[in-house]
Design an enzyme around this catalytic site. Structure first.
Site, short mmCIF file in Angstrom:
data_model
loop_
_atom_site.label_atom_id
_atom_site.label_comp_id
_atom_site.label_asym_id
_atom_site.label_seq_id
_atom_site.Cartn_x
_atom_site.Cartn_y
_atom_site.Cartn_z
N ASP A 446 -20.67 47.90 24.98
CA ASP A 446 -19.24 47.86 25.32
C ASP A 446 -18.54 49.00 24.58
O ASP A 446 -18.44 48.98 23.34
CB ASP A 446 -18.67 46.50 24.91
CG ASP A 446 -17.22 46.30 25.34
OD1 ASP A 446 -16.55 47.31 25.66
OD2 ASP A 446 -16.76 45.15 25.35
N HIS A 447 -18.06 49.98 25.33
CA HIS A 447 -17.48 51.17 24.70
C HIS A 447 -16.13 50.89 24.05
O HIS A 447 -15.60 51.75 23.34
CB HIS A 447 -17.35 52.29 25.73
CG HIS A 447 -17.58 53.66 25.16
ND1 HIS A 447 -17.28 54.00 23.86
CD2 HIS A 447 -18.09 54.78 25.71
CE1 HIS A 447 -17.58 55.26 23.64
NE2 HIS A 447 -18.08 55.78 24.75
N ARG A 448 -15.55 49.73 24.28
CA ARG A 448 -14.32 49.38 23.57
C ARG A 448 -14.61 49.12 22.09
O ARG A 448 -13.75 49.32 21.22
CB ARG A 448 -13.68 48.13 24.18
CG ARG A 448 -13.22 48.28 25.61
CD ARG A 448 -12.74 46.95 26.16
NE ARG A 448 -13.81 45.94 26.16
CZ ARG A 448 -13.65 44.69 26.58
NH1 ARG A 448 -12.45 44.28 27.01
NH2 ARG A 448 -14.67 43.84 26.56
#
Length: 477
Positions: A446-448
């Site tokens: 998850d790039h968040r």
């Protein structure tokens, strides 16, 4: 005190609202014991056997096999004192009590309804629950199979006779069933077989009641079914199968497949996925596994490359705890424990059970836990609790001969590691080209939460451990 008690479908797991009746293990009139398995129910997460809440005699079965039932709805009624006075003479707190019996009019009786035809062509049913309507969802098979009609109820005014009390349990159960999997007159109890075995028998057209089980307590195993199928006298399902109708087939999406689809869609369109890959020389890890197998304390343990990958991931998670986290609203929740999920392909679809607190286990304990998890999943006995609360997941596609993939994150997790096939590959080792054992890892995250640097460092450390497990443990501990 109410004698006939309703047993409602219990809550079988987090967020589950309904279940499908797979198989009744008892019939109306059967005498049952406390905690005896009475029904197999399939939910969106697992197929489970539900035990009886009370001992007594089955008075009514509310739903036939194939029916989807909401959590909290009644599924069976149990007479907790079958040898006592008639239900009508017992003290009842209200007219709506299940202990009361009324005449429900000229409606047909479905199998499993208490009472059967009453004098005058009317039907005796429990108050508040008349015969089932056609609106109930069922499987496209004999819906009444395995649900036996109750014997005729004695007249209300007549005192009970001892012979009448035991008659329901002495009536022979018909030996002819509407489906191949069922109970026969020679059986003292329900056929012992796990859901995947029952499904295999149905697909092959084999009657489980005619098979002698070789499993624990006489249970029937997959090998038992296959041995009957392979016998010369056994029919060939591929030849005797019904002819195909039309050029298309429509398969209802339900159970595990439905939940998996919903979760994957929600995850794919909620968390921005990034996937990185790393090709690794795992020759030393494979040799370390061979040395483990030769140790006396490990001779009874099934050791696979998955164990080494799991250990590598746990060590790397300790070095990079942010990978073991989740995005919740306006917060990032970092878990200081690892519930290690292992994606498993089963006959019911893809499930992801997890090993609780895997980071606190020794390598031997981790091996035992992984073996138990995989065995339970293949047998179709994974509980809903075992599939809840995962924090990090590993999926192995190497068993299918696949090198790697781009997996979708399980909901509530920030990363998933994919482990590909281990192949003998020409590889530069110590300045020379040699044949080494090589695999490809993939990490979706998850790039968040995880940026490229963190994801790359985590994947690098997993790979470094697999290249030199002994050296990594010494350097990082």
């Amino acid at each position: 005190m109410t004698r006939v008690k309703e047993f409602n479908l219990p809550d079988l797991g987090e967020g589950l609202t309904e279940g499908e009746i797979l198989k009744w293990l008892v019939n109306v009139g059967d005498t049952i014991e406390l905690n005896q398995p009475i029904v197999e129910v399939e939910t969106a997460k697992a197929a489970v056997e539900i035990p009886a809440k009370w001992a007594g005699q089955v008075a009514k079965i509310f739903h036939p096999e194939g029916t989807t039932v909401e959590v909290g709805a009644p599924i069976i009624a149990i007479d907790t004192d079958p040898g006592g006075a008639p239900v009508e003479s017992a003290a009842m707190p209200s007219a709506a009590s299940l202990a009361a019996v009324e005449i429900a009019g000229d409606q047909p009786v479905e199998p499993g309804m208490i009472g059967g035809p009453a004098p005058g062509g009317r039907t005796a049913v429990l108050v508040g629950y008349g015969p089932k309507t056609a609106a109930a969802k069922r499987r496209p098979r004999a819906a009444a199979a395995g649900v036996q009609p109750a014997p005729a109820a004695p007249p209300v005014a007549s005192p009970p006779v001892e012979a009448e009390r035991v008659a329901p349990t002495e009536d022979p159960v018909p030996t002819v069933q509407a489906e191949p999997v069922g109970r026969t007159g020679v059986q003292a109890g329900p056929v012992l077989a796990k859901p995947p075995v029952r499904k295999l028998a149905r697909d092959l057209g084999i009657d489980l009641a005619g098979i002698s089980g070789s499993g624990p307590n006489g249970s029937i195993t997959r090998d038992d079914v296959m041995s009957v199928s392979a016998a010369p006298a056994a029919p060939a399902p591929a030849v005797t199968a019904a002819p195909r109708v039309g050029r298309e087939e429509r398969i209802p999406v339900k159970g595990v497949r439905k939940l998996t689809a919903e979760n994957m869609v929600a995850s794919a369109f909620t968390a921005p996925h990034v996937t990185e890959f790393l090709t690794v020389d795992v020759t030393r890890s494979m040799k370390a596994l061979e040395r483990l197998k030769g140790k006396r304390d490990w001779r009874d343990v099934r050791v696979s490359p998955l164990l080494m990958v799991a250990k590598a991931a746990l060590v790397a998670l300790k070095r990079h705890p942010m990978v073991n986290s989740s995005w919740q609203g306006s917060e990032i929740v970092v878990k200081h424990y690892v519930n290690l999920g292992i994606a498993a392909a089963t006959e019911r679809g893809l499930i992801v059970p997890n090993v609780k607190d895997a980071d606190a286990l020794t390598t031997r304990e981790l091996a035992d836990a992984l073996n138990a998890l995989v065995t339970t999943a293949r047998e179709g006995k994974t509980s809903p609790a075992a599939m809840s609360g995962g924090t990090f997941t590993i999926t192995s596609v190497g068993m299918f001969g696949i090198d790697t993939g781009t997996p979708i994150l399980p909901p509530g997790e920030s990363a998933i590691l994919v482990f590909g096939a281990v192949r003998d590959t020409p590889w530069v080792h110590k300045g020379k080209i040699k044949i080494r054992q090589v695999t490809t890892l993939g990490l979706s995250f998850d790039h968040r939460i995880i940026d490229g640097e963190l994801g790359s460092k985590f994947l690098r450390d997993v790979g470094a451990f697999l290249e030199d497990p002994e050296g990594s443990l010494l350097a990082w501990s």
